[in-house]
Motif scaffolding. Structure first.
Motif, PDB file in Angstrom:
ATOM      1  N   LEU A   4       0.835  -1.202   0.000  1.00 18.10           N
ATOM      2  CA  LEU A   4       0.000   0.000   0.000  1.00 18.10           C
ATOM      3  C   LEU A   4       0.868   1.250   0.000  1.00 18.10           C
ATOM      4  CD1 LEU A   4      -2.727   1.415   0.152  1.00 18.10           C
ATOM      5  CD2 LEU A   4      -2.639   1.164   2.651  1.00 18.10           C
ATOM      6  N   ALA A   5       1.920   1.257   0.810  1.00 18.03           N
ATOM      7  CA  ALA A   5       2.807   2.421   0.856  1.00 18.03           C
ATOM      8  C   ALA A   5       3.459   2.660  -0.493  1.00 18.03           C
ATOM      9  CB  ALA A   5       3.861   2.233   1.938  1.00 18.03           C
ATOM     10  N   SER A   6       3.887   1.607  -1.152  1.00 20.04           N
ATOM     11  CA  SER A   6       4.502   1.753  -2.472  1.00 20.04           C
ATOM     12  C   SER A   6       3.514   2.310  -3.486  1.00 20.04           C
ATOM     13  CB  SER A   6       5.032   0.399  -2.948  1.00 20.04           C
ATOM     14  OG  SER A   6       6.029  -0.086  -2.068  1.00 20.04           O
ATOM     15  N   ARG A   7       2.280   1.839  -3.432  1.00 24.05           N
ATOM     16  CA  ARG A   7       1.263   2.341  -4.349  1.00 24.05           C
ATOM     17  C   ARG A   7       0.971   3.814  -4.107  1.00 24.05           C
ATOM     18  NH1 ARG A   7      -4.164  -0.698  -4.597  1.00 24.05           N
ATOM     19  NH2 ARG A   7      -4.445   0.864  -6.248  1.00 24.05           N
ATOM     20  N   VAL A   8       0.814   4.185  -2.833  1.00 25.78           N
ATOM     21  CA  VAL A   8       0.512   5.575  -2.502  1.00 25.78           C
ATOM     22  C   VAL A   8       1.659   6.479  -2.932  1.00 25.78           C
ATOM     23  CG1 VAL A   8       0.212   7.178  -0.575  1.00 25.78           C
ATOM     24  CG2 VAL A   8      -1.103   5.057  -0.663  1.00 25.78           C
ATOM     25  N   ALA A   9       2.889   6.026  -2.706  1.00 30.24           N
ATOM     26  CA  ALA A   9       4.039   6.818  -3.126  1.00 30.24           C
ATOM     27  C   ALA A   9       4.013   7.063  -4.635  1.00 30.24           C
ATOM     28  CB  ALA A   9       5.324   6.120  -2.721  1.00 30.24           C
ATOM     29  N   ALA A  10       3.731   6.026  -5.400  1.00 28.76           N
ATOM     30  CA  ALA A  10       3.679   6.180  -6.853  1.00 28.76           C
ATOM     31  C   ALA A  10       2.555   7.114  -7.272  1.00 28.76           C
ATOM     32  CB  ALA A  10       3.509   4.814  -7.513  1.00 28.76           C
ATOM     33  N   LEU A  11       1.418   7.011  -6.615  1.00 33.63           N
ATOM     34  CA  LEU A  11       0.268   7.851  -6.966  1.00 33.63           C
ATOM     35  C   LEU A  11       0.499   9.319  -6.629  1.00 33.63           C
ATOM     36  CD1 LEU A  11      -2.617   5.514  -5.751  1.00 33.63           C
ATOM     37  CD2 LEU A  11      -2.213   6.224  -8.123  1.00 33.63           C
ATOM     38  N   THR A  12       1.323   9.578  -5.624  1.00 31.31           N
ATOM     39  CA  THR A  12       1.564  10.960  -5.210  1.00 31.31           C
ATOM     40  C   THR A  12       2.872  11.517  -5.769  1.00 31.31           C
ATOM     41  OG1 THR A  12       2.551  10.141  -3.147  1.00 31.31           O
ATOM     42  CG2 THR A  12       0.218  10.735  -3.096  1.00 31.31           C
ATOM     43  N   GLY A  13       3.565  10.723  -6.585  1.00 32.57           N
ATOM     44  CA  GLY A  13       4.782  11.206  -7.225  1.00 32.57           C
ATOM     45  C   GLY A  13       5.969  11.316  -6.300  1.00 32.57           C
ATOM     46  N   SER A  14       6.035  10.458  -5.301  1.00 34.00           N
ATOM     47  CA  SER A  14       7.138  10.502  -4.354  1.00 34.00           C
ATOM     48  C   SER A  14       7.600   9.076  -4.081  1.00 34.00           C
ATOM     49  CB  SER A  14       6.681  11.199  -3.065  1.00 34.00           C
ATOM     50  OG  SER A  14       7.747  11.392  -2.173  1.00 34.00           O
ATOM     51  N   ALA A  15       8.366   8.926  -3.022  1.00 37.81           N
ATOM     52  CA  ALA A  15       8.774   7.604  -2.552  1.00 37.81           C
ATOM     53  C   ALA A  15       8.451   7.517  -1.071  1.00 37.81           C
ATOM     54  CB  ALA A  15      10.270   7.383  -2.779  1.00 37.81           C
ATOM     55  N   ALA A  16       8.187   6.316  -0.606  1.00 37.91           N
ATOM     56  CA  ALA A  16       7.823   6.113   0.789  1.00 37.91           C
ATOM     57  C   ALA A  16       9.046   5.803   1.628  1.00 37.91           C
ATOM     58  CB  ALA A  16       6.807   4.981   0.903  1.00 37.91           C
ATOM     59  N   ILE A  33       1.612   6.794   6.245  1.00 32.91           N
ATOM     60  CA  ILE A  33       2.735   6.610   5.328  1.00 32.91           C
ATOM     61  C   ILE A  33       3.511   7.916   5.243  1.00 32.91           C
ATOM     62  CG2 ILE A  33       3.371   6.115   2.923  1.00 32.91           C
ATOM     63  CD1 ILE A  33       0.652   4.556   2.767  1.00 32.91           C
ATOM     64  N   THR A  34       4.831   7.835   5.410  1.00 30.82           N
ATOM     65  CA  THR A  34       5.686   9.013   5.257  1.00 30.82           C
ATOM     66  C   THR A  34       6.386   8.957   3.903  1.00 30.82           C
ATOM     67  OG1 THR A  34       7.454   7.851   6.428  1.00 30.82           O
ATOM     68  CG2 THR A  34       6.060   9.314   7.722  1.00 30.82           C
ATOM     69  N   LEU A  35       6.512  10.129   3.287  1.00 28.70           N
ATOM     70  CA  LEU A  35       7.099  10.246   1.952  1.00 28.70           C
ATOM     71  C   LEU A  35       8.398  11.032   2.005  1.00 28.70           C
ATOM     72  CD1 LEU A  35       3.850  11.131  -0.054  1.00 28.70           C
ATOM     73  CD2 LEU A  35       4.852   8.860   0.332  1.00 28.70           C
ATOM     74  N   THR A  36       9.243  10.820   1.015  1.00 26.72           N
ATOM     75  CA  THR A  36      10.539  11.503   0.972  1.00 26.72           C
ATOM     76  C   THR A  36      10.403  13.003   0.777  1.00 26.72           C
ATOM     77  OG1 THR A  36      10.681  11.000  -1.391  1.00 26.72           O
ATOM     78  CG2 THR A  36      11.796   9.483   0.121  1.00 26.72           C
ATOM     79  N   ASP A  37       9.274  13.464   0.232  1.00 28.61           N
ATOM     80  CA  ASP A  37       9.106  14.905   0.022  1.00 28.61           C
ATOM     81  C   ASP A  37       8.609  15.618   1.283  1.00 28.61           C
ATOM     82  OD1 ASP A  37       6.430  14.223   0.177  1.00 28.61           O
ATOM     83  OD2 ASP A  37       6.008  14.561  -1.950  1.00 28.61           O
ATOM     84  N   GLY A  38       8.540  14.883   2.408  1.00 26.64           N
ATOM     85  CA  GLY A  38       8.161  15.492   3.683  1.00 26.64           C
ATOM     86  C   GLY A  38       6.696  15.341   4.041  1.00 26.64           C
ATOM     87  N   ARG A  39       5.881  14.876   3.110  1.00 25.98           N
ATOM     88  CA  ARG A  39       4.461  14.718   3.405  1.00 25.98           C
ATOM     89  C   ARG A  39       4.209  13.433   4.196  1.00 25.98           C
ATOM     90  NH1 ARG A  39       1.597  15.079  -2.319  1.00 25.98           N
ATOM     91  NH2 ARG A  39       3.508  13.975  -2.886  1.00 25.98           N
ATOM     92  N   THR A  40       3.147  13.481   4.973  1.00 25.48           N
ATOM     93  CA  THR A  40       2.640  12.294   5.656  1.00 25.48           C
ATOM     94  C   THR A  40       1.220  12.052   5.168  1.00 25.48           C
ATOM     95  OG1 THR A  40       3.974  12.818   7.597  1.00 25.48           O
ATOM     96  CG2 THR A  40       2.230  11.196   7.876  1.00 25.48           C
ATOM     97  N   VAL A  41       0.914  10.797   4.889  1.00 22.42           N
ATOM     98  CA  VAL A  41      -0.336  10.447   4.222  1.00 22.42           C
ATOM     99  C   VAL A  41      -1.115   9.452   5.074  1.00 22.42           C
ATOM    100  CG1 VAL A  41      -1.342   9.416   2.129  1.00 22.42           C
ATOM    101  CG2 VAL A  41       0.750  10.801   1.961  1.00 22.42           C
ATOM    102  N   PHE A  42      -2.417   9.646   5.120  1.00 22.44           N
ATOM    103  CA  PHE A  42      -3.323   8.636   5.658  1.00 22.44           C
ATOM    104  C   PHE A  42      -3.933   7.916   4.462  1.00 22.44           C
ATOM    105  CE2 PHE A  42      -7.644   7.264   6.597  1.00 22.44           C
ATOM    106  CZ  PHE A  42      -7.482   6.524   7.753  1.00 22.44           C
ATOM    107  N   ALA A  43      -3.733   6.622   4.384  1.00 23.03           N
ATOM    108  CA  ALA A  43      -4.266   5.843   3.265  1.00 23.03           C
ATOM    109  C   ALA A  43      -5.086   4.686   3.794  1.00 23.03           C
ATOM    110  CB  ALA A  43      -3.132   5.318   2.389  1.00 23.03           C
ATOM    111  N   LYS A  44      -6.215   4.461   3.163  1.00 24.47           N
ATOM    112  CA  LYS A  44      -7.041   3.322   3.563  1.00 24.47           C
ATOM    113  C   LYS A  44      -7.458   2.542   2.332  1.00 24.47           C
ATOM    114  CE  LYS A  44     -11.339   6.008   4.063  1.00 24.47           C
ATOM    115  NZ  LYS A  44     -12.439   6.303   5.010  1.00 24.47           N
ATOM    116  N   LEU A  83      -8.013   5.114  -0.882  1.00 25.13           N
ATOM    117  CA  LEU A  83      -8.127   6.566  -0.794  1.00 25.13           C
ATOM    118  C   LEU A  83      -6.947   7.061   0.022  1.00 25.13           C
ATOM    119  CD1 LEU A  83      -9.969   9.063  -1.402  1.00 25.13           C
ATOM    120  CD2 LEU A  83     -10.949   8.709   0.878  1.00 25.13           C
ATOM    121  N   ALA A  84      -6.244   8.076  -0.500  1.00 21.69           N
ATOM    122  CA  ALA A  84      -5.102   8.671   0.201  1.00 21.69           C
ATOM    123  C   ALA A  84      -5.434  10.114   0.537  1.00 21.69           C
ATOM    124  CB  ALA A  84      -3.842   8.595  -0.658  1.00 21.69           C
TER     125      ALA A  84
END
Length: 291
Positions: A4-16, A33-44, A83-84
């Protein structure tokens, strides 16, 4: 890294860079999920979700945001099975947040809707779909019939079919639906409501402004949202309601709380069974006693 983290990272244009499970309610699985661009994501995510399940939630969040009255998380990605959202750091349910939320809900419920329900898009209450008539219903005097036919009876039938409600309790609900005009109060034009505003869908934040999550946003009756806040208890509820009524008084609302809680009790009876069926019967009988 989780799939899920890998998918969310790809969808948001970043890496987890990390992920961990978090509470996502009684329906979905969720991760922080934390991303390399500094964002934190709630994904379900939800296995075997209906194709429009998360699109409906995303549309509901957009509908609430468009009113300019309440705060909701930003949607980062929507897929058929996930949904992210932006991560909102949780915080205490302070008196100030509760007061602000009450005033914001009063603003939300002052926002007119074109009709009851969502005739132009899908909508779900938990895992169950909400239906609407072929022709939109917008006359205030038609809300009781709309509510009985499209918000109470469909879930009563599911509860009966699933063995989630006893015959005597089902008959009490049917009697209420037949006499709903007698207990519905003054005609209420459709306004934008959250639609699933139990306490778990109020996210108290560290930044001092509560966010509304997991909506079944639609045109509806504002007392439904308020009754749901009371159904399972909500932190700061007295302050929420007093702040709300400073702006938008609702005379006689207490007598109508059982009517407006019944839809969600029926959903629980249909989905979980257990003691919810008897609560449905009790709510229907309490509503009828007000007639």
């Amino acid at each position: 890294m989780t799939p899920l983290a890998s998918r969310v990272a790809a969808l948001t244009g970043s890496a987890a860079t990390g992920s961990r499970p978090v509470g996502g309610g009684s329906v979905c699985d969720a991760q922080r999920i934390t991303l390399t661009d500094g964002r934190t994501v709630f994904a379900k995510t939800l296995a075997h979700a209906p194709a429009d399940f998360f699109a409906a939630e995303s549309a509901g969040l957009a509908a609430l945001r468009a009113t300019g009255t309440v705060a909701v998380p930003d949607v980062l990605a929507t897929e058929p099975d996930l949904l992210a959202l932006e991560w909102i750091e949780p915080g205490p349910a302070s008196s100030a947040q509760a007061e602000r939320l009450g005033r914001e809900l009063a603003g939300l419920h002052s926002t007119p809707a074109d009709s009851y329900g969502t005739p132009d898009r899908p909508c779900y209450l938990g895992p169950l779909p909400l239906t609407c008539p072929a022709e939109p219903v917008s006359a205030p005097t038609e809300w009781p019939a709309f509510h009985a036919e499209y918000r109470l009876l469909p879930f009563l039938r599911r509860a009966v079919d699933n063995g989630g409600i006893a015959p005597a309790d089902a008959r009490a609900v049917e009697r209420l639906c037949a006499r709903i005009d007698e207990v519905a109060g003054e005609p209420q034009p459709p306004v934008v409501i959250h639609g699933d505003l139990w306490s778990g869908n109020v996210h108290w934040s560290a930044d001092g402004r509560a966010r509304l999550i997991d909506p079944a946003a639609q045109g509806g009756h504002p007392e439904t949202d308020l009754a749901l806040l009371e159904l399972f208890g909500c932190p700061g509820l007295p302050r929420i309601l007093s702040a709300y009524e400073e702006i938008r008084p609702v005379p006689g609302r207490a007598a109508r709380v059982p009517l407006h809680q019944l839809q969600h009790l029926l959903v629980h009876a249909a989905h979980f069974g257990g003691g919810y069926g008897s609560q449905c019967g009790a709510a229907a009988r309490a509503a009828l006693r007000q007639s």
